[in-house]
Motif scaffolding. Structure first.
Motif, PDB file in Angstrom:
ATOM      1  N   GLY A 102     -12.500 -10.796  -9.761  1.00  0.00           N
ATOM      2  CA  GLY A 102     -12.765  -9.987  -8.575  1.00  0.00           C
ATOM      3  C   GLY A 102     -13.102  -8.558  -8.921  1.00  0.00           C
ATOM      4  N   ILE A 103     -12.846  -7.675  -7.985  1.00  0.00           N
ATOM      5  CA  ILE A 103     -13.188  -6.265  -8.145  1.00  0.00           C
ATOM      6  C   ILE A 103     -11.939  -5.404  -7.963  1.00  0.00           C
ATOM      7  N   MET A 104     -11.922  -4.276  -8.674  1.00  0.00           N
ATOM      8  CA  MET A 104     -10.812  -3.325  -8.544  1.00  0.00           C
ATOM      9  C   MET A 104     -10.913  -2.592  -7.203  1.00  0.00           C
ATOM     10  N   VAL A 105      -9.774  -2.469  -6.548  1.00  0.00           N
ATOM     11  CA  VAL A 105      -9.678  -1.665  -5.329  1.00  0.00           C
ATOM     12  C   VAL A 105      -8.462  -0.753  -5.467  1.00  0.00           C
ATOM     13  N   ASP A 106      -8.403   0.283  -4.642  1.00  0.00           N
ATOM     14  CA  ASP A 106      -7.244   1.178  -4.658  1.00  0.00           C
ATOM     15  C   ASP A 106      -6.023   0.457  -4.131  1.00  0.00           C
ATOM     16  N   GLU A 107      -4.871   0.954  -4.521  1.00  0.00           N
ATOM     17  CA  GLU A 107      -3.601   0.482  -3.974  1.00  0.00           C
ATOM     18  C   GLU A 107      -3.611   0.743  -2.463  1.00  0.00           C
ATOM     19  N   PRO A 108      -3.173  -0.217  -1.642  1.00  0.00           N
ATOM     20  CA  PRO A 108      -3.114   0.068  -0.208  1.00  0.00           C
ATOM     21  C   PRO A 108      -2.087   1.156   0.098  1.00  0.00           C
ATOM     22  N   GLU A 109      -2.306   1.913   1.170  1.00  0.00           N
ATOM     23  CA  GLU A 109      -1.342   2.934   1.585  1.00  0.00           C
ATOM     24  C   GLU A 109      -0.022   2.251   1.918  1.00  0.00           C
ATOM     25  N   SER A 110       1.073   2.861   1.494  1.00  0.00           N
ATOM     26  CA  SER A 110       2.386   2.323   1.826  1.00  0.00           C
ATOM     27  C   SER A 110       2.644   2.463   3.321  1.00  0.00           C
ATOM     28  N   THR A 111       3.240   1.408   3.925  1.00  0.00           N
ATOM     29  CA  THR A 111       3.541   1.441   5.363  1.00  0.00           C
ATOM     30  C   THR A 111       5.026   1.661   5.606  1.00  0.00           C
ATOM     31  N   THR A 112       5.769   1.917   4.505  1.00  0.00           N
ATOM     32  CA  THR A 112       7.217   2.129   4.678  1.00  0.00           C
ATOM     33  C   THR A 112       7.533   3.618   4.737  1.00  0.00           C
TER      34      THR A 112
END
Ligand code: HEM
Length: 90
Positions: free
Chosen positions: A80-90
């Motif tokens: 696949g492809i590299m993506v950024d870490e998702p924003e934390s929702t905690t």
């Protein structure tokens, strides 16, 4: 037919070391490859290849053999492809 890309975050990549039963993944220029099936064919040997495991191997690869056409060689190993870490929702 289009390839179903997995979106790979840095923390996902870091787990794919090739140890503890995992496949070894390597990011090269924004794409992520499973290098485990290729490892036994690597002319530089398995330990050398695994220096780029679980991380972005782009610079290392380019220092060692910029002439090698990994995109053609690893077509069947594309994860696949590299993506950024998702924003934390905690
Ligand atoms: C050769 C290291 C990743 C394909 C070599 C050699 C080294 C090396 C030291 C020289 C072996 C010798 O001549 O005795 C690494 C490192 C990697 C890496 C540190 C981690 C980033 C890859 C990948 C591929 C690849 C991902 C292809 C999918 C090759 C090929 C050769 C080679 C085709 C022979 C090149 C030639 O003789 O012109 N590698 N490698 N390597 N490696 Fe890698």
């Amino acid at each position: 037919a289009s390839t179903p890309y997995l979106r790979v975050t840095p923390s996902m990549l870091r787990r794919q070391t090739g140890r503890r039963g995992t496949d070894a993944w390597m990011a090269l220029n924004g794409k992520v490859y499973n290098v485990t099936p290729y490892a036994k064919f690597h002319p530089g040997g398995v330990p050398e290849l695994m220096r780029g495991a679980a991380r972005d191997g782009t610079r290392l690869f380019g220092e060692v053999h910029p002439w090698v056409n990994y995109e053609n060689m690893l077509t069947a190993c594309l994860v696949g492809i590299m993506v950024d870490e998702p924003e934390s929702t905690t």
